[in-house]
Every structure is written in C-alpha cells, then in structure tokens.
Design a protein around this motif. Structure first.
Motif, short mmCIF file in Angstrom:
data_model
loop_
_atom_site.label_atom_id
_atom_site.label_comp_id
_atom_site.label_asym_id
_atom_site.label_seq_id
_atom_site.Cartn_x
_atom_site.Cartn_y
_atom_site.Cartn_z
N ALA A 1 56.32 39.19 44.95
CA ALA A 1 55.76 38.07 44.09
C ALA A 1 54.49 37.47 44.50
O ALA A 1 53.69 37.06 43.77
CB ALA A 1 56.92 36.88 44.26
N LEU A 2 54.04 37.56 45.79
CA LEU A 2 52.90 37.07 46.21
C LEU A 2 51.70 38.03 45.70
O LEU A 2 50.43 37.63 45.30
CB LEU A 2 52.64 36.94 47.89
N MET A 3 51.98 39.31 45.84
CA MET A 3 51.20 40.34 45.09
C MET A 3 50.67 40.15 43.60
O MET A 3 49.69 40.11 43.10
CB MET A 3 51.56 41.76 45.59
N LEU A 4 51.79 39.64 42.92
CA LEU A 4 51.60 39.52 41.63
C LEU A 4 51.06 38.27 41.42
O LEU A 4 50.14 38.23 40.41
CB LEU A 4 53.22 39.46 41.07
N MET A 5 51.10 37.13 42.02
CA MET A 5 50.65 36.16 42.15
C MET A 5 48.97 36.13 42.27
O MET A 5 48.32 35.43 41.37
CB MET A 5 51.19 34.93 43.01
N LEU A 6 48.61 37.09 43.32
CA LEU A 6 47.27 37.17 43.51
C LEU A 6 46.42 37.88 42.41
O LEU A 6 45.49 37.82 42.02
CB LEU A 6 46.97 37.97 44.92
N PHE A 7 47.55 38.99 41.85
CA PHE A 7 46.61 39.80 40.82
C PHE A 7 46.69 38.97 39.60
O PHE A 7 45.58 38.89 38.91
CB PHE A 7 47.85 41.02 40.49
N LEU A 8 47.51 38.13 39.16
CA LEU A 8 47.25 37.33 38.12
C LEU A 8 46.23 36.47 38.11
O LEU A 8 45.56 35.94 37.15
CB LEU A 8 48.74 36.62 37.65
N GLY A 9 45.98 35.76 39.27
CA GLY A 9 44.97 34.68 39.48
C GLY A 9 43.51 35.48 39.48
O GLY A 9 42.68 35.00 39.15
N LEU A 10 43.54 36.77 40.01
CA LEU A 10 42.37 37.64 39.88
C LEU A 10 41.84 37.74 38.42
O LEU A 10 40.66 37.70 38.06
CB LEU A 10 42.47 38.86 40.66
N ILE A 11 42.94 38.41 37.57
CA ILE A 11 42.62 38.59 36.09
C ILE A 11 42.44 37.16 35.22
O ILE A 11 41.92 37.42 33.96
CB ILE A 11 43.35 39.64 35.73
N ALA A 12 42.96 36.23 35.71
CA ALA A 12 43.15 35.03 35.13
C ALA A 12 41.63 34.71 34.21
O ALA A 12 41.74 34.35 32.93
CB ALA A 12 43.52 33.93 35.72
N PRO A 13 40.40 34.73 34.68
CA PRO A 13 39.32 34.45 34.04
C PRO A 13 38.85 35.41 33.08
O PRO A 13 38.28 34.91 32.07
CB PRO A 13 38.35 34.40 35.04
N HIS A 14 39.42 36.36 32.85
CA HIS A 14 39.22 37.57 31.81
C HIS A 14 40.44 37.20 30.66
O HIS A 14 39.82 37.72 29.50
CB HIS A 14 39.26 38.94 32.53
N PHE A 15 41.22 36.23 30.78
CA PHE A 15 42.13 36.07 29.65
C PHE A 15 42.23 34.58 29.36
O PHE A 15 42.55 34.33 28.02
CB PHE A 15 43.53 36.63 30.32
N PHE A 16 42.01 33.76 30.30
CA PHE A 16 41.91 32.28 29.83
C PHE A 16 40.95 31.94 28.85
O PHE A 16 39.63 32.31 29.30
CB PHE A 16 41.97 31.53 30.98
N PRO A 17 41.14 31.12 27.88
CA PRO A 17 39.95 30.79 27.06
C PRO A 17 39.11 30.03 27.78
O PRO A 17 37.74 30.11 27.11
CB PRO A 17 40.72 29.65 25.99
N GLY B 1 37.61 30.77 30.43
CA GLY B 1 36.65 31.86 31.17
C GLY B 1 36.90 31.44 32.65
O GLY B 1 35.90 32.09 33.37
N SER B 2 37.69 30.81 33.19
CA SER B 2 37.87 30.69 34.44
C SER B 2 39.46 30.53 34.86
O SER B 2 40.22 30.94 33.88
CB SER B 2 37.34 29.46 35.00
N ASN B 3 39.83 30.06 36.08
CA ASN B 3 41.15 29.82 36.44
C ASN B 3 41.78 28.62 35.94
O ASN B 3 42.92 28.30 35.95
CB ASN B 3 41.48 30.07 37.93
N VAL C 1 45.80 28.33 40.32
CA VAL C 1 45.04 28.57 41.67
C VAL C 1 45.73 29.02 42.75
O VAL C 1 46.77 28.96 42.94
CB VAL C 1 44.74 26.92 42.04
N THR C 2 45.14 30.13 43.68
CA THR C 2 45.49 30.79 44.50
C THR C 2 44.59 30.61 45.87
O THR C 2 43.50 30.45 45.31
CB THR C 2 45.96 32.26 44.41
#
Length: 374
Positions: free
Chosen positions: A97-113, A115-117, A133-134
């Motif tokens: 779960a923590l690895m998934l959380m970190l991964f999604l936090g890392l890629i969030a700026p590329h998918f969120f409108p 352009g950031s977290n 936020v992580t």
C-alpha cells in the motif's frame, strides 16, 4: 481448547469481507460523490465507522484465538512465534500500500489538471483533500505504527489510522499472555506502549471495543457453547443503546453532512460493543450471518489499506469531469471501486498468501544462515 467450526469461521469471514466493502463504498461516496450530491454524508460516516469497529472486534477475537493456539502449540506463550505471525500478516499488504501510495504521488503531476499534486480549487466545494501529498514521515510513521501518535497519519492513505491503533493493542495482548512467565518483558511492552500512545485519546477510547473481541476469544476457548443467557441480555441492552446513539447522531439532520466527533466517538464505542454481543450470539448459535461473502475475506485487509490512494488519485484525475454531474460522478465511482477490488485481489495472492510468505521467510533465513557459516 476450542476451535471455530468451519461454518463459524466462514460467517466471520463473510462479515469481514462485508466490512471491507462498506469502508470502500463509504470512502467512494465521501471522495467522489459527496462533492456533487452534497447530502447523506452523516449516514455514510456511521455505516463506515461501524464497519471499522467490526474490524476491531474481529481483530481482537482473532488475535486472542491466535495467542491461545500459540500456547497450545508451545505449552507456553512464544513471543517469537507471535511476533513472526503478526509481522507476516501486517507488513506485506502495508508495504504494498505504501509503495502504491508513493508511486501514485510521483505520477500525479502528469495526470492532474493542475500539473502538480494539488487538486483544483472549486469555489464553494470542500473536497476530501486539497492534493495528493506524501512525505518521508508518512512512510516511516506507518511502518513503525507511530502514525497518529508521534507523526501525522498519511494524508494520502487515511485508513491507516486504525492499523496503528490495532498494532499497539497487539503488543498489550502479547504482554497479557507473557505475564504469567515473563513479567519483566510484559512490563517493558506495556511501558513502551504507554510511552507511544499516551497522547492519543482515541487509542484508549476504542480499547474496550478491540478487547471485547479479545476477551470473547478467551471465553470461547473455555466455553465454546456460549450458552449463557447473559449474552442475550447484553445483546438486547446494546441494541437499545445502539439505536439511541444512532438517533442522537442523526436527530437534527438525518440527510445532512453534520459530523460531531463526540457523537461519532460514542457511536464507535457503542456499535463496537454491540457487534461483540452479536458475535457472542453468533458463536452460541442464537444468531446467524450469511456465508456468501466468505471467499472475499482473503483480500479484505489488502483492500482496506490500498483503496484510499487509488480513490484520491482518481479524484485528482477526474475532478473536473465528475464534479457537478451525478451520472459522471457515479460512473467514475463504479470504475474506482472495480479497480480497487481488482488490484486488491491481485495483490492479495502474494501479500496475504501465508504459505508463500512462510516459504519466502524460511528461504531467506536459510540463505542468511549459510552466509554466516561461510
């Protein structure tokens, strides 16, 4: 000493699965549907919190059973065997779960409108979070079960608040079983727990809920018939109390969004103790729960710890698309629920597979032993 029958075990597993689904749907509503629908949040909170309290009682019960089986296997309580069992149960899904959380936090700026977290602010709307936020503190706090005690609970995975409470209840349970033969070690465990938890009132408030399940396990070990009329009377009394605290929480605005934490905490305690009474009736054969969901318990823990980051990420991605449209919000919600279930089921085949984890641990210990010999 008494074991659960297969039917009893399947009934409890079915309840555990249903509780996990209730938490999943509760967070889905809060995250993706509430901003658009704007009502009935109080009811959703009560249902989700009842599900978490059911988890607490079941956790206490299963830990009590595990500790009793530990004594039966070793003739005295083995803290090493107990610790190994808890580590293999808690950590694999938590780490995933923590690895998934970190991964999604890392890629969030590329998918969120944005352009950031960060989520986009919408005037007049309060979303469950302002961003994905992580932090390093989130990771080490969750891994040491200090979140909610010495560090903040991870913003991107809020359900972990309950896991840290339960982990320290496990320590106290170990101290109880150690006390007859190893009083000094038991006192050390209690002292460490007191040092970590003393500033968290919720830990002490919910302790009766968790330990009601623990005590129920000890009673069932000695008196598996659970035939006393006391359980029936307690169940009736707690049923009245549950109706009262539910009515109190909903009295003014049954379809509203008012969350008064004093009332919610009272509901948590009463609903948890009610569920312990329900379990006593179930174990005594006076009540019964359907076993139709029992197979889904195999991934319920994984589902509990991984669904919120997925949901929060989906909110960031589909925020503009979903907000303001009930149909689109519902469509995104259904998709997130299905993804959460699929990911949980897939991961659980590895992280909740006791036989596989035992084999991997033995292999690692053999390799470590061979290196020392060399």
């Amino acid at each position: 000493m008494s074991r659960l029958t297969q039917d009893q075990s399947q009934q409890l597993d079915s309840i555990r699965a249903l509780a996990a689904f209730a938490v999943l749907l509760g967070h889905t509503y809060q995250t993706l549907l509430l901003p658009t629908l704007g009502s009935w949040f109080t009811v959703v909170v009560l249902v989700a919190q009842f599900a978490v309290m059911a988890f607490f009682v079941l956790s206490g019960f299963l830990i009590g059973k595990s500790a009793c089986n530990n004594v039966r296997k070793h003739t005295v309580f083995s803290i090493g065997d107990y610790t190994k069992a808890r580590v293999l149960r808690l950590y694999p899904p938590l780490i995933a779960a923590l690895m998934l959380m970190l991964f999604l936090g890392l890629i969030a700026p590329h998918f969120f409108p944005s352009g950031s977290n960060a989520l986009l602010p919408i005037e007049g709307v309060d979303f469950i979070r302002t961003g994905f936020v992580t932090s390093t503190a989130d990771i080490w706090g969750a891994l040491t079960f200090l979140n909610g005690f010495k560090v903040e609970n991870p913003s991107a995975n809020s359900p972990l608040w309950s896991l840290s409470l339960e982990a320290w209840y496990y320590v106290i349970a170990a101290a109880i079983f150690l006390w007859p033969g190893k009083k000094l070690l038991a006192l050390v465990l209690v002292a460490v727990t007191a040092f970590v938890t003393h500033g968290n009132s919720l830990f002490f408030l919910l302790a009766p809920v968790w330990f009601s399940g623990f005590v129920l396990a000890l009673i069932h070990q000695r008196h598996p018939a659970m035939s006393s009329r006391v359980y029936t009377w307690l169940f009736l009394v707690m049923s009245v109390a549950l109706v009262a605290v539910t009515a109190d929480a909903l009295w003014r605005h049954p379809s509203g969004n008012e969350v008064v934490y004093e009332k919610i905490n009272m509901f948590r305690v009463v609903s948890g103790l009610w569920f312990a009474c329900f379990m006593a009736m179930l174990l005594g054969g006076k009540l019964r729960f359907s076993t139709c969901l029992h197979k889904h318990a195999s991934y319920s823990y994984t589902l509990y710890v991984i669904h919120f980051p997925i949901m929060l990420f989906a909110l960031g991605v589909f925020q503009v698309f979903a907000y303001g449209s009930s149909a689109r919000s519902l469509m995104v919600s259904v998709g997130v629920v299905l993804v959460s279930l699929a990911v949980s089921w897939s991961l659980s085949r590895w992280v909740e597979n006791k036989a596989l984890l035992d084999a991997l641990l033995r292999s690692a210990m053999r390799r470590a032993g061979s290196k020392k010999t060399a």
